[in-house]
Enzyme design. Structure first.
Site, PDB file in Angstrom:
ATOM      1  N   HIS A 107      -6.302  -6.939  -0.945  1.00  0.00           N
ATOM      2  CA  HIS A 107      -6.457  -5.502  -1.207  1.00  0.00           C
ATOM      3  C   HIS A 107      -5.665  -5.062  -2.434  1.00  0.00           C
ATOM      4  O   HIS A 107      -4.611  -5.626  -2.735  1.00  0.00           O
ATOM      5  CB  HIS A 107      -5.968  -4.694   0.011  1.00  0.00           C
ATOM      6  CG  HIS A 107      -6.666  -5.026   1.289  1.00  0.00           C
ATOM      7  ND1 HIS A 107      -6.160  -5.949   2.192  1.00  0.00           N
ATOM      8  CD2 HIS A 107      -7.824  -4.576   1.808  1.00  0.00           C
ATOM      9  CE1 HIS A 107      -6.988  -6.045   3.229  1.00  0.00           C
ATOM     10  NE2 HIS A 107      -8.008  -5.219   3.023  1.00  0.00           N
ATOM     11  N   HIS A 137       0.819  -1.230   0.000  1.00  0.00           N
ATOM     12  CA  HIS A 137       0.000   0.000   0.000  1.00  0.00           C
ATOM     13  C   HIS A 137       0.846   1.270   0.000  1.00  0.00           C
ATOM     14  O   HIS A 137       0.309   2.357  -0.227  1.00  0.00           O
ATOM     15  CB  HIS A 137      -0.942   0.026   1.208  1.00  0.00           C
ATOM     16  CG  HIS A 137      -2.017  -1.007   1.157  1.00  0.00           C
ATOM     17  ND1 HIS A 137      -2.890  -1.125   0.101  1.00  0.00           N
ATOM     18  CD2 HIS A 137      -2.368  -1.994   2.037  1.00  0.00           C
ATOM     19  CE1 HIS A 137      -3.725  -2.129   0.330  1.00  0.00           C
ATOM     20  NE2 HIS A 137      -3.423  -2.680   1.499  1.00  0.00           N
TER      21      HIS A 137
END
Ligand code: Q9C
Ligand code: ZN
Length: 341
Positions: free
Chosen positions: A197, A159
């Site tokens: 994700h 991320h």
């Protein structure tokens, strides 16, 4: 296959995660890495090596100088400002505001983040820098001829943007390793992100480039973190046009559906013809994961590894998410054993 691991991951031990309006114990816990390590040893996957120190240069090849400086000093700046708790951003440069870097730590921590769940603590920088060394040490094993290697990174990285932390990530271990392959002479590298994700940081870092193909298979961001990136119409820009692929799935997705995306991802990677492959390995696609909504089962991870092996590429696995700690060892190592079978 060899595993690279460092107990210094324990330096990343936050007490808080902002979740549902309260501070809870973080899902991204030290026990995650310890459980995976125990499984690596139980299954005799291969030798476990300590990381070498690679210094800041390979990190600065991906992240900005000012961001790295911020991460290194965030905790001391926070405590020097007299704050009683862990470092948590509470203001960001929203639409219509100015994206300049404030002097005050409250402003700086907002400037350098995109979410508020990843409290920064005393050892966070040391652990994040060590995780990058873990990835770089495993990458060097492949450079030196190993077919595959497992970087048991913690904290995770996918991320993290060039100058943003969030989603439990501070330095983008997979991107740092991909860039290292290029800097050592690889012409093209593919990064395949199979964490639940979207790999927003990795996508963002390479979005304007054709020397890294980024592919991510993830929960539809309309319904899942990180919400503001990861949609199928994001295909890259400029030189990078056509070199980003997002494959999104809805709540309840089982392996036989997810596998269709894996197949498409593998076909795109094959067509790209990379010199090396980096797998951002998250196992939060598991049916019992507490924060995710796919329905993969433990045995499915063996099939994932088998399919990745068929690509026939030098392959670096970097550990990303997975929050059902009881199953994380089995699931992560099943991918690696499937690959070796
Ligand atoms: N409070 C990785 O898997 N949202 N990061 C948490 C529960 C953040 C996941 C929702 C999820 C970040 C590496
Ligand atoms: Zn994840």
């Amino acid at each position: 296959m060899k595993t690279v691991f460092s107990p210094l991951h324990h330096r990343r031990t936050a007490k808080t995660e902002l979740d549902g309006g309260i501070l809870v114990e973080p899902y991204e816990s030290p026990s995650r890495a310890e459980t995976i390590l125990a499984r690596v040893m139980e299954r005799e996957l291969g030798p476990v090596l300590a990381p070498d120190s690679h210094g800041l240069d390979p990190i600065l090849a991906v992240h900005t100088d000012d961001y790295v400086h911020f991460l290194e000093h965030c905790w001391s700046d926070w405590t020097a400002a007299g704050k009683p708790g862990e470092a948590i951003p509470a203001i960001w440069p929203g639409r219509g505001m100015r994206a300049r870097i404030p002097q005050d730590i409250d402003g700086r921590i907002g400037y350098y983040s995109f979410s508020a769940e990843s409290s920064i603590t005393e050892g966070t920088w040391d652990a994040a820098r060590t995780a990058a060394d873990v990835a770089l040490t495993a990458q060097a094993l492949i450079r030196d001829g190993d077919r595959a290697a497992f970087a048991l990174c913690r904290p995770p990285g996918h991320h993290a943007h060039a100058d943003l932390f969030g989603g439990y990530c501070f330095l983008n271990n997979a991107a740092i390793a991909a860039q290292a392959f290029l800097d050592q002479g690889a012409r093209r590298v593919a990064v395949l992100d199979i964490d639940f994700h979207h790999g927003n940081g990795t996508q963002s870092i390479f979005y304007g480039r054709s020397d890294v193909l980024t592919v991510s298979l993830h929960g539809n961001p309309d319904l899942a973190f990180p919400h503001f990136l990861g949609f199928p119409d994001e295909e890259g820009e400029g030189e990078g046009e056509g070199y980003n692929l997002n494959l999104v799935y809805p709540p309840g997705t089982p392996f036989d559906v997810w596998q269709i995306g894996l197949e498409e991802a593998c076909k795109r990677i094959r067509a790209y013809g990379p010199d090396a492959l980096v797998i951002a390995l998250g196992v939060d696609t598991f049916e019992e994961d507490p924060i995710s909504f796919f329905k993969l089962k433990s045995t499915d991870y063996l099939r994932v590894g088998e399919r990745l092996r068929q690509l026939g590429l030098p392959t670096l696995f970097t550990m990303e998410g997975g929050y059902d700690v009881d199953a994380i060892g089995t699931n992560a190592v099943n991918v690696l054993e499937g690959f070796e079978a």
